[in-house]
Design an enzyme around this catalytic site. Structure first.
Site, PDB file in Angstrom:
ATOM      1  N   SER A  27      78.504   6.701  81.880  1.00  0.00           N
ATOM      2  CA  SER A  27      79.149   5.739  81.329  1.00  0.00           C
ATOM      3  C   SER A  27      78.030   4.803  80.932  1.00  0.00           C
ATOM      4  O   SER A  27      79.009   4.250  79.956  1.00  0.00           O
ATOM      5  CB  SER A  27      79.992   5.471  82.572  1.00  0.00           C
ATOM      6  OG  SER A  27      80.403   7.434  82.331  1.00  0.00           O
ATOM      7  N   GLU A  39      15.303 -21.335  95.049  1.00  0.00           N
ATOM      8  CA  GLU A  39      14.731 -20.127  94.470  1.00  0.00           C
ATOM      9  C   GLU A  39      13.524 -20.345  93.513  1.00  0.00           C
ATOM     10  O   GLU A  39      12.935 -19.219  93.481  1.00  0.00           O
ATOM     11  CB  GLU A  39      15.966 -19.812  93.832  1.00  0.00           C
ATOM     12  CG  GLU A  39      17.351 -19.281  94.623  1.00  0.00           C
ATOM     13  CD  GLU A  39      17.059 -18.296  95.615  1.00  0.00           C
ATOM     14  OE1 GLU A  39      15.835 -17.165  95.187  1.00  0.00           O
ATOM     15  OE2 GLU A  39      17.494 -18.739  96.891  1.00  0.00           O
TER      16      GLU A  39
END
Lengths: 782, 176
Positions: free
Chosen positions: A473, A195
């Protein structure tokens, strides 16, 4: 005056003619003007650009998502672990099956043996190197663990935890930060060779490079080369726009020069390595080589081979065009170009480059899931983290968050919920039923799994931690616990009346609770009333104890019950979340050693320094002997009470304790159950709270059974602590008796609550014994 | 200007993060007060007398090698005074065997050295509840409870616990 004269004379000497003089003067003035205009306009612009680019450069260092890890699986001889579970845990942690476990992250199954090449990992309590080992499994357990290749036996090894979520910054980017010093040298040099060969020397912009590119483009007749330096590319990545205007190029160049003026080459390169765009995973952009390495190869960067580094370097040119998963041929071509460039610059030998170019791409088929996998659990994590951290810190600080989630348990809970609801639908219940499930370790309070929706992949309303529903319950055991705590008045064999009753409510109206079967059962023992969940007996008992005591007992168990103390609470007119119900039952299951349920173990900085640890802390309940007695009663709910269908559903041995719960008009179905080591709660109902036709045993219990069918069941420990003991009593009269008398049952009692009278059978036996001794002693005397 | 406001947003976050980090690290590293038992006291007041009470009789269940390794690691961390790390090893051991009285008691002793007397009391009580309730570990349970209660200001409870420690060898508890 005279000075001016002097000056003019001096000028005159230099210039040739007045005409020329005027000409130069004009140019001079124009130059000054232009420079002034230029500086006046450009300087603020440069200052502005400088500000932008340095802000970005500095700011980016902080923007790291936090990573959330499951618990690390401990592997040791005797650990309960099936091969399927081990594979599930491995896959969850991103391992792949292979013919050889040749690299970290791979495993190999052969018969009952699994070879695992564990990756190196910074656990919350220390770093451990990569390690190759073999696990032999037999009968749902680990039979042996040995290190490879030597085969020496290992006492304990742990798998690195699965990453279950990353908490992202808003920009939806994912990163695995790397330091320049840790980056493979071939990446650092190779990237420059492809690059920006002049990177070390240029000031941010490379004029020679631009010329070279321009020449190449001219030759080719189109744009084939870019002259951008790495610094310019970095700037471009910061302000991703795709226009290729001269203005943008100009800005980029200025900013590149500015960056170079402010920061050193290594810093810029490091930023580049972490910043460059290298792919896309769904909504998340993959930035940086560290992340890309995991994304494409499922390996940390330092493990990559030259061809893999070349592929990543090649992707810089166009991550979507050269996407190796979508366009493998293109990617291969690009990779080999890069390899050739490596060879050309002497980074690789020709032979090595050729060898590398012949290798396959080596990209995994699918990237490892990086999004959140277990939304409901991660919700809980976020909620518990929020007590310490701001949401913004989580998104930007790169924290490492270690949690208690057990992936295999979580998966089983999800399957139990999804399959359970599908089964209920087949049995005629509504397809819109929703469910939630929580499972935690009894002793440590660590949440192992949490489901908040029938579709576990849906990230929305999390019923496990947000749905407040009446618990029915499920509250009753606390009423009986309060009774057992009054040891002078109650034991499990104390008889109470299950008869119709009418209570005046605060608004003046009368309340007459009825039983589930619409019958009254007369005199029943506490044990019967609880195991069969009789409402009338429970309310009567509760009224003797006092409703305020119940509310404060709930709070003692670690749950804030925001309720009016009215008698309907005895039947569960209290709205709690499944997580809160789990908290209450953790206390009971742990024999009164409450542990605040937790999803967190520790939080570290991105660098692995500990920020906070969440240690195990216990809060002891009063009257633990009464809790132990209650534990027994809850095993009887499963043995002979409302949950007696459970053993058949589980279809395996082991003593389980539990309680069913149903609310008015069958709106909510609850089941809470526990083994020695795990406590789990399941809830089923409709989101809008309409009657759903569900009961505790027909819906939630089935989901619960669906989970525990897949888990090892260790029997609830029914040893009594000091202050409680077992007695043989007659099951009808509740009188003391002997083991071999008719009707004898063994029941635990809180010290001082047991019967004092004995049965005729026992008395007769005592008389016999006494006469035996008398005879014996009498004989001796003679 | 837009970027500027953006940046200003960044700064408080950073600051906040640093403050949080600082506060947390302060939390984590805050040393407990100067008074209280140091390592020798645990040795002198819990372990050594328990050894004498039990006269070498051990009633531990057989230990899993993984747990043994973690207990050894915890013990090593304890020797160096890193009680946090010792607790961390013991927690890992508890994940493997959550009801092992030896691990729970070791945790109680580590808590004692961290001067967290409430937790020391809790872990020792839990160890006693699910442990053998006889022998050396029983004695360590009660001696830890005794020392903890003493520091928590419950001197009669402390004396009572001390007494219980001495009878660990000659009573068989009723609940078993």
């Amino acid at each position: 005056m005279s000075k001016r004269k002097k000056k003019t004379t001096a000028r005159r000497k230099k210039t040739n003619s007045p005409k020329q003089r005027r000409w130069f003067g004009k140019i001079w003035r124009l130059g000054l003007l232009l420079t002034g205009v230029f500086l006046g306009l450009m300087l603020p612009w440069v200052v502005y650009l400088n500000y932008q680019v340095t802000t970005e450069f500095e700011g980016r260092k902080w923007d790291l998502p936090s990573h959330v890890y499951a618990r690390a699986l401990a592997i040791y001889q005797g650990a309960p672990l099936s091969r399927a579970d081990l594979e599930l845990e491995l896959k969850s942690a991103g391992y792949r099956a292979a013919s050889q476990a040749s690299r970290p992250g791979l495993y190999r199954v052969s018969g009952n043996s699994v070879d695992i090449n564990r990756r190196s990992f910074g656990f919350h309590d220390g770093f451990e190197d990569a390690r190759l080992f073999r696990v032999r499994l037999a009968g749902g357990k680990v039979a042996a663990v040995s290190g490879l290749p030597g085969g020496q036996s290992l006492d304990l090894i742990r798998l690195e935890p699965a990453e279950i979520a990353a908490i992202y910054p808003l920009q939806k980017e994912d990163r695995t930060l790397i330091r320049i010093g840790q980056a493979p040298p071939l990446l650092v040099t190779g990237l420059q060779s492809v690059e920006d060969r002049n990177f070390k020397h240029h000031p941010g912009v490379d004029l020679r490079g631009i010329l070279r590119a321009a020449l190449a483009n001219l030759k080719a007749g189109k744009a084939v080369q870019g002259g951008s330096t790495l610094t310019q590319q970095l700037v471009k990545n910061y302000f991703l726009t795709h226009d290729r205007t001269m203005a943008r190029k100009f800005n980029e160049a200025i900013m590149a020069l500015l960056l170079e003026a402010h920061y050193g080459k290594p810093e810029i390169l490091e930023a580049y390595l972490n910043e460059v765009f290298l792919g896309q995973q769904g909504a998340y952009a993959v930035h940086g080589f560290g992340q890309a390495s995991l994304f494409y190869f499922d390996q940390p960067l330092d493990r990559l081979e030259p061809n893999q580094i070349a592929l990543l370097v090649g992707l810089v040119k166009g991550a979507s065009y050269y996407n190796p998963r979508r366009h493998p041929e293109r990617a291969r071509g690009r990779r080999n170009q890069v390899l050739a460039s490596f060879a050309e610059t002497g980074l690789l030998t020709e032979a090595e480059a050729r060898k590398q170019a012949a290798l396959p791409l080596g990209v995994t088929e699918k990237p490892r899931t990086r999004g959140t996998r277990y939304h409901a659990f991660v919700d809980l994590v976020r909620r518990q983290l929020a007590q310490v951290y701001q949401e913004d810190d989580l998104k930007t600080e790169g924290l490492r968050i270690f949690t208690t989630l057990a992936p295999s348990v979580q998966e089983k809970a999800q399957a139990a919920v999804t399959e359970g609801l599908n089964q209920l639908e087949k049995r005629g219940l509504s397809p819109t039923l929703q469910a939630a499930m929580v499972i935690a370790d009894v002793s440590t309070g660590e949440v192992q799994g949490l489901v908040g929706d029938r579709n576990p992949d849906r990230a929305g309303f999390n019923r496990a931690i947000h749905a407040r529903r009446q618990i029915g319950s499920v509250i009753k055991p606390l009423v009986y616990l309060l009774a057992l705590e009054h040891k002078q008045d109650y034991s499990l064999v104390t008889r109470i009346e299950d008869e119709p009753l009418s209570l005046r409510q605060s608004d003046g109206s009368a309340w007459s609770p009825s039983n589930y079967d619409n019958k009254s059962h007369g005199e029943v023992t506490l044990l019967e009333a609880l195991t069969r969940s009789y409402n009338q007996a429970t309310v009567r008992l509760g009224m003797n104890i006092g409703v305020k005591h119940l509310v404060s007992r709930i709070e003692q168990m670690g749950v804030r019950a925001d309720v009016e103390p009215v008698p309907s609470i005895f039947l569960g007119a209290v709205e709690l979340t499944p997580l809160e119900v789990t908290q209450i039952y953790q206390s009971i299951a742990a024999g009164g050693f409450s542990v605040p349920l937790r999803s967190l173990i520790a939080v570290q900085t991105a660098e692995g320094n500990e920020l906070v640890r969440y240690p195990l802390r216990m809060v002891p309940q009063p009257n633990r002997e009464a809790i132990a007695v209650l534990n027994y009663a809850l095993t009887q709910v499963v043995e002979q009470g409302t949950a007696k269908a459970l053993p058949g559903l589980l279809d395996k041995p082991g003593t389980v304790a539990g309680k069913t719960g149903t609310t008015n008009d069958r709106r909510d179905s609850w089941f809470v159950g526990y083994t020695r080591d795990q406590v789990a709660v399941s809830w089923v109902g409709e989101d809008d709270n309409r009657p759903a036709g569900v009961t505790g045993s027909n819906a939630a219990m089935r989901l619960w059974a669906g989970l525990f069918r897949q888990l090892p069941i260790e029997s609830v420990d029914l040893r009594m602590p000091d202050g409680a003991y077992w007695l043989w009593v007659d099951q009808n009269s509740g009188l003391l008796t002997l083991e071999d008398c008719d009707g004898a049952v063994q029941i635990p009692f809180v010290d001082g609550s047991g019967p004092t009278q004995s049965t005729a059978c026992m008395s007769a036996r005592k008389d016999d014994e006494e006469s035996f001794w008398r005879k014996l002693l009498g004989k001796k005397k003679q | 200007m837009v970027r500027k406001s953006n940046n200003l947003m960044h700064c408080p976050n950073l600051l906040l993060a640093l403050v949080v980090v600082f506060l947390l690290s302060a939390c984590a590293s805050t040393a407990p007060g100067p008074s209280g038992p140091q390592e020798p006291e645990v040795e002198a007041r819990v372990r050594e007398p328990a050894r004498q009470d039990s006269d070498g009789v051990q009633v531990f269940p057989l230990q899993n090698p993984a747990v043994k390794e973690l207990l050894a690691d915890a013990s090593a961390a304890e020797q160096t005074g890193d009680f946090g790390q010792a607790a961390s090893y013991l927690e890992r051991a508890l994940r493997i065997q959550p009801r092992d009285p030896e691990i729970l008691q070791s945790m109680a002793e580590v808590q004692l050295q961290m001067q967290d007397y409430e937790q020391a009391l809790n872990f020792a009580s839990r160890s006693y509840d699910i442990g053998p309730r006889v022998g050396e570990i029983c004695s360590r349970n009660w001696r830890t409870i005794s020392v903890s209660k003493e520091y928590l200001g419950d001197s009669s409870g402390s004396a009572e616990a001390e007494k219980k420690a001495t009878v660990c060898m000659n009573t068989k508890p009723r609940g078993l």
